[in-house]
Scaffold this motif. Structure first.
Motif, mmCIF file in Angstrom:
data_model
loop_
_atom_site.group_PDB
_atom_site.id
_atom_site.type_symbol
_atom_site.label_atom_id
_atom_site.label_comp_id
_atom_site.label_asym_id
_atom_site.label_seq_id
_atom_site.Cartn_x
_atom_site.Cartn_y
_atom_site.Cartn_z
ATOM 1 N N MET A 1 -24.675 -5.258 -11.443
ATOM 2 C CA MET A 1 -24.041 -4.004 -11.076
ATOM 3 C C MET A 1 -22.912 -3.669 -12.044
ATOM 4 N N LYS A 2 -22.661 -2.392 -12.220
ATOM 5 C CA LYS A 2 -21.538 -1.923 -13.017
ATOM 6 C C LYS A 2 -20.606 -1.141 -12.110
ATOM 7 N N LEU A 3 -19.339 -1.439 -12.224
ATOM 8 C CA LEU A 3 -18.343 -0.834 -11.361
ATOM 9 C C LEU A 3 -17.357 -0.009 -12.167
ATOM 10 N N ALA A 4 -16.555 0.783 -11.459
ATOM 11 C CA ALA A 4 -15.481 1.572 -12.075
ATOM 12 C C ALA A 4 -14.204 1.328 -11.291
ATOM 13 N N ILE A 5 -13.066 1.446 -11.951
ATOM 14 C CA ILE A 5 -11.798 1.340 -11.227
ATOM 15 C C ILE A 5 -11.672 2.545 -10.298
ATOM 16 N N ASP A 6 -11.441 2.286 -9.024
ATOM 17 C CA ASP A 6 -11.275 3.375 -8.061
ATOM 18 C C ASP A 6 -9.803 3.697 -7.863
ATOM 19 N N HIS A 7 -9.010 2.667 -7.529
ATOM 20 C CA HIS A 7 -7.583 2.936 -7.374
ATOM 21 C C HIS A 7 -6.755 1.669 -7.535
ATOM 22 N N LEU A 8 -5.464 1.880 -7.797
ATOM 23 C CA LEU A 8 -4.472 0.822 -7.898
ATOM 24 C C LEU A 8 -3.662 0.797 -6.606
ATOM 25 N N VAL A 9 -3.254 -0.386 -6.176
ATOM 26 C CA VAL A 9 -2.569 -0.541 -4.895
ATOM 27 C C VAL A 9 -1.148 -1.051 -5.117
ATOM 28 N N ILE A 10 -0.178 -0.214 -4.797
ATOM 29 C CA ILE A 10 1.230 -0.609 -4.788
ATOM 30 C C ILE A 10 1.597 -0.991 -3.362
ATOM 31 N N ALA A 11 1.937 -2.249 -3.144
ATOM 32 C CA ALA A 11 2.379 -2.684 -1.821
ATOM 33 C C ALA A 11 3.887 -2.505 -1.711
ATOM 34 N N ALA A 12 4.339 -2.100 -0.543
ATOM 35 C CA ALA A 12 5.771 -1.860 -0.340
ATOM 36 C C ALA A 12 6.147 -2.217 1.088
ATOM 37 N N ALA A 13 7.404 -2.556 1.278
ATOM 38 C CA ALA A 13 7.896 -2.835 2.621
ATOM 39 C C ALA A 13 7.892 -1.569 3.475
ATOM 40 N N ASP A 14 8.035 -0.413 2.839
ATOM 41 C CA ASP A 14 7.965 0.872 3.523
ATOM 42 C C ASP A 14 7.549 1.923 2.512
ATOM 43 N N LEU A 15 7.021 3.040 2.977
ATOM 44 C CA LEU A 15 6.486 4.056 2.070
ATOM 45 C C LEU A 15 7.558 4.680 1.187
ATOM 46 N N ASP A 16 8.754 4.847 1.706
ATOM 47 C CA ASP A 16 9.793 5.500 0.910
ATOM 48 C C ASP A 16 10.166 4.664 -0.315
ATOM 49 N N SER A 17 10.322 3.368 -0.134
ATOM 50 C CA SER A 17 10.684 2.536 -1.280
ATOM 51 C C SER A 17 9.548 2.468 -2.286
ATOM 52 N N GLY A 18 8.306 2.420 -1.809
ATOM 53 C CA GLY A 18 7.174 2.412 -2.721
ATOM 54 C C GLY A 18 7.047 3.711 -3.483
ATOM 55 N N THR A 19 7.279 4.820 -2.792
ATOM 56 C CA THR A 19 7.217 6.135 -3.439
ATOM 57 C C THR A 19 8.296 6.259 -4.504
ATOM 58 N N GLU A 20 9.497 5.804 -4.183
ATOM 59 C CA GLU A 20 10.604 5.859 -5.145
ATOM 60 C C GLU A 20 10.307 5.024 -6.382
ATOM 61 N N TYR A 21 9.714 3.845 -6.182
ATOM 62 C CA TYR A 21 9.369 2.965 -7.303
ATOM 63 C C TYR A 21 8.403 3.661 -8.262
ATOM 64 N N VAL A 22 7.362 4.256 -7.721
ATOM 65 C CA VAL A 22 6.376 4.942 -8.565
ATOM 66 C C VAL A 22 6.994 6.154 -9.243
ATOM 67 N N ALA A 23 7.742 6.947 -8.496
ATOM 68 C CA ALA A 23 8.341 8.155 -9.057
ATOM 69 C C ALA A 23 9.316 7.824 -10.177
ATOM 70 N N ARG A 24 10.062 6.741 -10.015
ATOM 71 C CA ARG A 24 11.028 6.351 -11.042
ATOM 72 C C ARG A 24 10.326 5.983 -12.357
ATOM 73 N N LEU A 25 9.201 5.298 -12.247
ATOM 74 C CA LEU A 25 8.498 4.865 -13.446
ATOM 75 C C LEU A 25 7.616 5.954 -14.049
ATOM 76 N N LEU A 26 6.885 6.658 -13.200
ATOM 77 C CA LEU A 26 5.880 7.599 -13.698
ATOM 78 C C LEU A 26 6.345 9.048 -13.715
ATOM 79 N N GLY A 27 7.451 9.337 -13.041
ATOM 80 C CA GLY A 27 7.971 10.699 -13.045
ATOM 81 C C GLY A 27 7.325 11.615 -12.038
ATOM 82 N N VAL A 28 6.409 11.094 -11.212
ATOM 83 C CA VAL A 28 5.735 11.881 -10.180
ATOM 84 C C VAL A 28 5.692 11.046 -8.909
ATOM 85 N N ALA A 29 5.977 11.659 -7.783
ATOM 86 C CA ALA A 29 6.003 10.932 -6.518
ATOM 87 C C ALA A 29 4.661 11.023 -5.803
ATOM 88 N N PRO A 30 4.119 9.905 -5.341
ATOM 89 C CA PRO A 30 2.947 9.969 -4.469
ATOM 90 C C PRO A 30 3.268 10.766 -3.208
#
Length: 225
Positions: A1-30
């Motif tokens: 079988m051949k697969l494709a990357i579907d998604h990356l998983v950022i684990a966080a203690a809460d959604l706000d801290s995880g969202t802030e982490y991504v937004a700080r690095l990538l410049g866009v908030a989930p």
């Protein structure tokens, strides 16, 4: 079988801290996303180029405790201890597409693939492999096992308009998914069997396992880890 990357998983203690982490690095908030009552979690999502996306996931404090262990190891002590240090790139999912059928594949290889459980949220329907104890997937061979988030969860979407296609796509593109692991050779065996060895670059390295993703952004390359 051949697969494709579907998604990356950022684990966080809460959604706000995880969202802030991504937004700080990538410049866009989930944003958006929703709840997974069966697992007692909720998420926010961010579209990327190439038909993949990023997910921030956390235990939902307003949900009832699920009847089974939560996915992605979120109930396990090692993951909870890591989350106390902040959000991190914990895992990734690889997409299975027709004519392959994930349920059939798992039935044919129950010793290699965790049960493929059906999930839904709104108009979305999907199946993905989740070990019964909720742990991250691992590859086992000759009495040895390795996983630690570097071996992907397999997912198959049962709707044509899955998040990798439907989400808005900011100027973000995955350059490389990579990992370091003291048993990289064992992981490569599992990845090759899955047809996913072309999706991630693994290095043999002592010390704690590490998953990282280089992302091209309008501000240059950034690393999620």
């Amino acid at each position: 079988m051949k697969l494709a990357i579907d998604h990356l998983v950022i684990a966080a203690a809460d959604l706000d801290s995880g969202t802030e982490y991504v937004a700080r690095l990538l410049g866009v908030a989930p944003a958006g996303g929703g709840a997974h009552p069966r697992m007692g979690t909720h998420n926010r999502v961010l579209g990327m180029a190439g038909g993949l996306y990023l997910e921030v996931i956390a235990i939902d404090p307003d949900a009832e405790a699920p009847a089974r262990p939560r996915w992605f190891g979120l109930d396990q002590g090692a993951v909870r201890a890591r989350l106390e240090q902040g959000p991190y790139l914990a895992h990734w999912a690889a997409r299975v597409e027709a004519p392959l059928d994930l349920t059939q594949m798992q039935a044919e290889h129950p010793d290699r693939l965790a049960p493929a459980i059906p999930m839904s949220r709104g108009d979305l329907r999907w199946r993905l492999t989740v070990p019964e104890d909720g742990s991250l997937p691992a590859w086992r061979e000759a009495g040895h096992a390795a996983g630690d988030g570097l071996l992907p969860t397999l997912i198959q979407w049962d709707v044509p308009n899955y998040p990798g296609l439907s989400l808005a796509r900011p100027d973000l593109a995955l350059v490389e998914l990579s990992g370091r692991h003291p048993q990289a050779g064992l992981l490569r065996q599992g990845l090759a069997w899955m047809g996913a060895d072309h999706l991630i670059h693994l290095e043999q390295a002592d010390g704690p396992p590490r998953l990282s993703a280089r992302i091209q952004t309008p501000r240059g390359e950034q690393v999620l880890a």
